[in-house]
Design a protein around this motif. Sequence first.
Motif, PDB file in Angstrom:
ATOM      1  N   ALA A 164      -7.569   4.664  -0.149  1.00  0.00           N
ATOM      2  CA  ALA A 164      -7.428   3.316   0.116  1.00  0.00           C
ATOM      3  C   ALA A 164      -7.123   2.888   1.763  1.00  0.00           C
ATOM      4  O   ALA A 164      -6.963   3.654   2.421  1.00  0.00           O
ATOM      5  CB  ALA A 164      -6.420   2.477  -0.608  1.00  0.00           C
ATOM      6  N   ARG A 195     -10.577  -9.290  -1.983  1.00  0.00           N
ATOM      7  CA  ARG A 195      -9.872  -8.181  -1.544  1.00  0.00           C
ATOM      8  C   ARG A 195      -9.076  -8.549  -0.401  1.00  0.00           C
ATOM      9  O   ARG A 195      -8.480  -7.811   0.622  1.00  0.00           O
ATOM     10  CB  ARG A 195     -10.505  -6.976  -1.498  1.00  0.00           C
ATOM     11  CG  ARG A 195     -11.723  -6.957  -0.609  1.00  0.00           C
ATOM     12  CD  ARG A 195     -12.297  -5.799  -0.736  1.00  0.00           C
ATOM     13  NE  ARG A 195     -13.628  -5.903  -0.221  1.00  0.00           N
ATOM     14  CZ  ARG A 195     -14.619  -5.019  -0.195  1.00  0.00           C
ATOM     15  NH1 ARG A 195     -14.608  -3.868  -0.665  1.00  0.00           N
ATOM     16  NH2 ARG A 195     -16.035  -5.237   0.297  1.00  0.00           N
ATOM     17  N   LEU A 217       0.766  -1.064  -0.031  1.00  0.00           N
ATOM     18  CA  LEU A 217      -0.027   0.141  -0.046  1.00  0.00           C
ATOM     19  C   LEU A 217       0.770   1.320   0.034  1.00  0.00           C
ATOM     20  O   LEU A 217       1.746   1.359   0.764  1.00  0.00           O
ATOM     21  CB  LEU A 217      -0.933  -0.049   1.067  1.00  0.00           C
ATOM     22  CG  LEU A 217      -1.992   0.901   1.232  1.00  0.00           C
ATOM     23  CD1 LEU A 217      -3.001   0.776   0.244  1.00  0.00           C
ATOM     24  CD2 LEU A 217      -2.565   0.591   2.803  1.00  0.00           C
ATOM     25  N   ARG A 242      -8.994  -3.494  -3.332  1.00  0.00           N
ATOM     26  CA  ARG A 242      -8.723  -2.632  -2.478  1.00  0.00           C
ATOM     27  C   ARG A 242     -10.274  -2.329  -1.455  1.00  0.00           C
ATOM     28  O   ARG A 242     -11.305  -2.426  -1.932  1.00  0.00           O
ATOM     29  CB  ARG A 242      -8.307  -1.328  -2.801  1.00  0.00           C
ATOM     30  CG  ARG A 242      -7.167  -1.437  -3.291  1.00  0.00           C
ATOM     31  CD  ARG A 242      -5.928  -1.714  -2.228  1.00  0.00           C
ATOM     32  NE  ARG A 242      -4.532  -1.869  -2.652  1.00  0.00           N
ATOM     33  CZ  ARG A 242      -3.359  -2.225  -1.986  1.00  0.00           C
ATOM     34  NH1 ARG A 242      -3.759  -2.635  -0.621  1.00  0.00           N
ATOM     35  NH2 ARG A 242      -2.258  -2.156  -2.400  1.00  0.00           N
TER      36      ARG A 242
END
Length: 495
Positions: A178, A101, A37, A134
């Motif tokens: 996110a 996810r 991330l 995500r």
Amino acid sequence: MESAVESPPAVELGRRWETGFAALGAAFYTELAPTPLAAPYPVSLNTPLVTALGLDAAQLAGDAGVQALAGSLPFAGSRPVATVYSGHQFGVWAGQLGDGRAILLGELETPLGPQELQLKGAGRTPYSRMGDGRAVLRSSIREYLGSEAMQGLGIPTTRALSVVGSPQPVRREEIETAAVVLRTAPSFIRFGHFEHFAAREQLGELRELADYVITRFYPECLATERLAGNRYAAFLEQVSERTAAMVAQWQAVGFCHGVMNTDNMSILGLTIDYGPFQFLDAFVPGHICNHSDESGRYAFNRQPNVAYWNLYCLGQALLPLIGDQELALAALESYKTVFPRELEGRMRDKLGVVGEREGDRELVEGILQQLAAGRVDYPIFWRRLSRFVAGASVEPVRDLFPDREGFDGWLRQYEERLPDDRPTAGRAMLRTNPKYVLRNHLCELAIRQAKLMDMSEVEALLRLVQSPFDEHPAHEDKAGFPPDWAAHIEISCSS
């Protein structure tokens, strides 16, 4: 000569990883690492849960810990996998689904027993189905707080250890940012895992999965005399009873799940997958909290029947192992007994009445009708009623009802049913009917602040929902009526 590329340092948790779900083999999952991330930052760390799991909060709050909680650094000894399952979505067979996810890091040995750790929002997997893998900050904060609110209320649930955010853009109805939630549970296995192998007629894998779950979580079914000694029928019965008890707790506290697909149903009877959930404000039995639920399939008052429908689907999946349709139906019958018994018991507790007497059901139905007719605030009514029984004035309770005469008629019946020691009953009610519930507008305000990099409201709400029966005098405003704009908050399956 080219220098070797060094692997990123792994974060050592200091606890032993077990094989767990990964022992089932490649038919059940795909091994893959989380997708890093971009520029992760801490949103919240659930320190009480960290401590209960025997982990080091200072370590997880440090730079490397935040990177690991985001999926950008590995945890030493973990073996990340994405699991495959199928399911019915809004009553329609959807075929193969899976962790689109979510990535299961593995099973960790903890003081609470073996716990699976799972990152939600950790990037694409083979099961993402055109998705980006995500999660967004908005839904991640809701799940984090929602699961801890259920834990604080004593309702079986998965839990959340942390939220990590990122400036990385994610497209939903609009561009959002996110986030990743680290979730924990003894197991994340769902009804849909069984449906997957049954639909594909992979009976060897179906049996392997069932034997794994029974041995690990339902060992009493191995040598049962129930249901002709059939372990798989006994297993279905036990899942039915756990699910019935959980849904009874939902209904008593006014919790709307919002998307009770079979792939969102835990095989352990845990509340799982906090998408468009809501705790009721006004008591509206047909309330639909999910903006995506155009048919109202998952309305609040339909949840008990939907849970049974989902169990029936699980029964169909297990039928090749049970081998007898009548036995499978008999296993499901327990739901019809356990759910009303559990719900009636929960409602008697909310009313502060002791024992079971004739007329109790009518007493409960009577007040629910009054609440619905007046669209009375559900949490506030129960808290004020608790205070009245403990010794306060009845007027704040009466003030909630447009039809005071109707309420007064019910109140006379109720007072006849109360025990002689009303102060003790009232104190028990105050430990049953929460002062603080995670209302939509409270979540919304915390999310707005978090988007401005102010996590104070997230932290305040976390502490409140973890002890929702306590007074918390500094936060009286969070126990009041919702503002008018709260009625216009829309929540959907998008996250």
